[in-house]
Design an enzyme around this catalytic site. Structure first.
Site, short mmCIF file in Angstrom:
data_model
loop_
_atom_site.label_atom_id
_atom_site.label_comp_id
_atom_site.label_asym_id
_atom_site.label_seq_id
_atom_site.Cartn_x
_atom_site.Cartn_y
_atom_site.Cartn_z
N HIS A 68 0.83 -1.21 0.00
CA HIS A 68 0.00 0.00 0.00
C HIS A 68 0.86 1.26 0.00
CE1 HIS A 68 -4.24 -1.54 1.18
NE2 HIS A 68 -3.61 -2.40 0.40
N ASN A 96 -7.04 1.77 3.76
CA ASN A 96 -5.97 1.61 4.75
C ASN A 96 -6.46 1.51 6.19
OD1 ASN A 96 -3.89 1.52 2.91
ND2 ASN A 96 -3.67 3.75 2.85
N HIS A 193 -1.15 -12.80 -0.91
CA HIS A 193 -2.37 -13.26 -0.22
C HIS A 193 -2.25 -14.71 0.27
CE1 HIS A 193 -4.94 -9.86 -2.21
NE2 HIS A 193 -4.14 -9.42 -1.27
C1 HEM Z 1 -3.72 -7.24 -6.82
C2 HEM Z 1 -4.39 -6.32 -6.18
C3 HEM Z 1 -4.74 -6.43 -4.74
C4 HEM Z 1 -5.96 -6.22 -4.19
C5 HEM Z 1 -7.22 -5.85 -4.93
C6 HEM Z 1 -5.85 -6.46 -2.78
C7 HEM Z 1 -6.88 -6.34 -1.88
C8 HEM Z 1 -6.83 -6.78 -0.58
C9 HEM Z 1 -7.97 -6.80 0.32
C10 HEM Z 1 -9.36 -6.32 -0.02
C11 HEM Z 1 -7.54 -7.33 1.48
C12 HEM Z 1 -8.39 -7.59 2.72
C13 HEM Z 1 -8.52 -6.34 3.53
C14 HEM Z 1 -9.50 -6.53 4.67
O1 HEM Z 1 -10.66 -6.80 4.40
O2 HEM Z 1 -9.08 -6.42 5.83
C15 HEM Z 1 -6.14 -7.63 1.34
C16 HEM Z 1 -5.36 -8.19 2.32
C17 HEM Z 1 -4.03 -8.42 2.18
N1 HEM Z 1 -3.24 -8.07 1.11
FE1 HEM Z 1 -3.89 -7.45 -0.70
N2 HEM Z 1 -4.56 -6.80 -2.49
C18 HEM Z 1 -3.85 -6.79 -3.65
C19 HEM Z 1 -2.50 -7.04 -3.76
C20 HEM Z 1 -1.65 -7.32 -2.73
C21 HEM Z 1 -0.22 -7.38 -2.82
C22 HEM Z 1 0.58 -7.09 -4.09
C23 HEM Z 1 0.25 -7.71 -1.60
C24 HEM Z 1 1.67 -7.90 -1.13
C25 HEM Z 1 2.66 -8.30 -1.90
C26 HEM Z 1 -0.89 -7.86 -0.74
C27 HEM Z 1 -0.86 -8.26 0.57
C28 HEM Z 1 -1.96 -8.45 1.37
C29 HEM Z 1 -1.91 -9.10 2.67
C30 HEM Z 1 -0.69 -9.75 3.31
C31 HEM Z 1 -3.20 -9.07 3.17
C32 HEM Z 1 -3.68 -9.59 4.53
C33 HEM Z 1 -3.62 -8.45 5.53
C34 HEM Z 1 -3.99 -8.83 6.95
O3 HEM Z 1 -4.12 -10.01 7.27
O4 HEM Z 1 -4.13 -7.91 7.77
N3 HEM Z 1 -2.03 -7.60 -1.44
N4 HEM Z 1 -5.73 -7.28 0.07
#
Ligand code: HEM
Length: 323
Positions: A68, A96, A193
């Protein structure tokens, strides 16, 4: 013999501007703190490891923080700045609100300021910490390039430019390409993810009244969809309800891609990677070969870490406030 003289082709002011823009893009380097703060990476690792032992949610949160931060104004720690009465900062932008564990970076920064004052940027701390959480969760190790400076601008409104979980593959490709990242980077980095959790709000549009013809998203495995509905009932009193993004959500592995192949991606954006010919073959190859995923993830993290890095920023003394 004609000599190429670009300054004669474009007006001198534009030429100077181009030179300045070129110069302000920092060149990162593996040995950046070797002389000035040789213990920097150990301090960061110890802090992140300690925090993760106390709270297993920390690794996923730090990895997402890095993504982010880099996607808005480049990897310049603009995400870490707190809002002020005059300015609503990135941190308080809608996507965020669920990014947490900023205190881990604060702790690392406080120790670094004791060991080597005014030397290690907050942007570099996030980059090193993101590598550390991947490695400590069973993923690959790589040398993090350093030398980023911290930005002085952070605006909540700009977080609208983060990709949304409702995006289709064309929208995702476009969002990544704006930052110089390709289709392979999109699929490899989405593998982030493999760690962490999503709140119901990020995927519940897939569960009910999905479209005129489908109540639930047809790309979703039917049993998996039933299970998600139970986790996210309507009405839902539990604001913390949701699902892990991967069934092995505290281990960094290629299981995320295997899940996509059987319709068990939690976010619409994740599942779409298996539904489009441009990304499906990459999902399949990462699901088949974890070593390949790890290598490509590292290469893409290095690219992500280079997005919009600046050298005309500052080294903040506290990551939450401008100097
Ligand atoms: C491709 C586009 C991406 C979208 C649309 C996206 C969207 C999201 C969303 C909606 C969540 C859940 C947020 C919530 O409801 O609390 C999430 C969680 C997460 N994202 Fe992404 N994400 C993307 C790419 C990435 C990338 C590139 C990374 C890191 C290299 C990443 C790492 C994470 C991680 C580790 C979580 C879990 C966070 C937690 O457990 O607190 N995401 N993402």
């Amino acid at each position: 013999m004609p000599v190429f003289a670009p300054e004669k082709l474009i007006c001198p002011i534009t030429f100077l501007l181009l030179l300045t823009i070129q110069r302000s893009q920092a060149v990162l380097n593996d040995h950046y703190y070797d002389e000035t703060c040789p213990q920097a990476e150990k301090i960061i690792l110890d802090t992140v490891r300690n925090a993760s032992m106390h709270d297993p949610k920390v690794p996923a949160r730090i990895l997402r923080m890095f993504f982010h931060d880099c996607f808005i104004r480049g990897c310049d720690a603009s995400l870490l700045l707190d809002s002020t009465p005059e300015n609503k900062a990135e941190k308080d932008g809608p996507p965020n609100i669920s990014v947490r564990s900023f205190y881990v970076i604060d702790h690392a920064k406080a120790k670094l300021e004791m060991a080597c004052p005014h030397t290690v940027s907050c942007a570099d701390i996030i980059a090193v910490a993101a590598r550390d959480v991947v490695t400590m969760s069973g993923g690959p190790y790589w040398n993090v390039l350093k030398g980023r400076k911290d930005g002085r601008v952070s605006k909540a409104a700009e977080t609208i430019n983060l990709p949304a979980p409702s995006f289709n593959v064309s929208q995702l490709i476009q969002s990544f390409s704006k930052r110089g990242l390709g289709v392979k980077d999109l699929v490899a980095l989405s593998g982030g993810h493999t760690l962490g959790f999503s709140h119901c709000s990020s995927f519940e549009a897939r569960l009910r009244n999905f479209s005129k013809v489908h109540d639930t998203d047809p790309s979703m495995n039917v049993d998996f969809g039933q299970n998600l509905k139970k986790k996210c009932p309507k009405p839902n009193k539990d604001r913390n309800a949701g699902e892990f993004l991967d069934s092995t959500s505290s281990t960094f592995d290629n299981n995320y891609y295997k899940q996509l192949m059987v319709g068990k991606g939690v976010l619409g954006s994740d599942q779409s990677l298996f539904g489009d010919y441009r990304t499906r073959w990459i999902v399949e190859s990462f699901a088949r070969d974890q070593g390949l995923f790890f290598r490509e993830f590292v290469a893409s993290m290095l690219k992500l870490g280079n997005v919009g890095v600046i050298e005309n920023g500052e080294v903040r003394l506290k990551c939450r406030v401008l100097n």
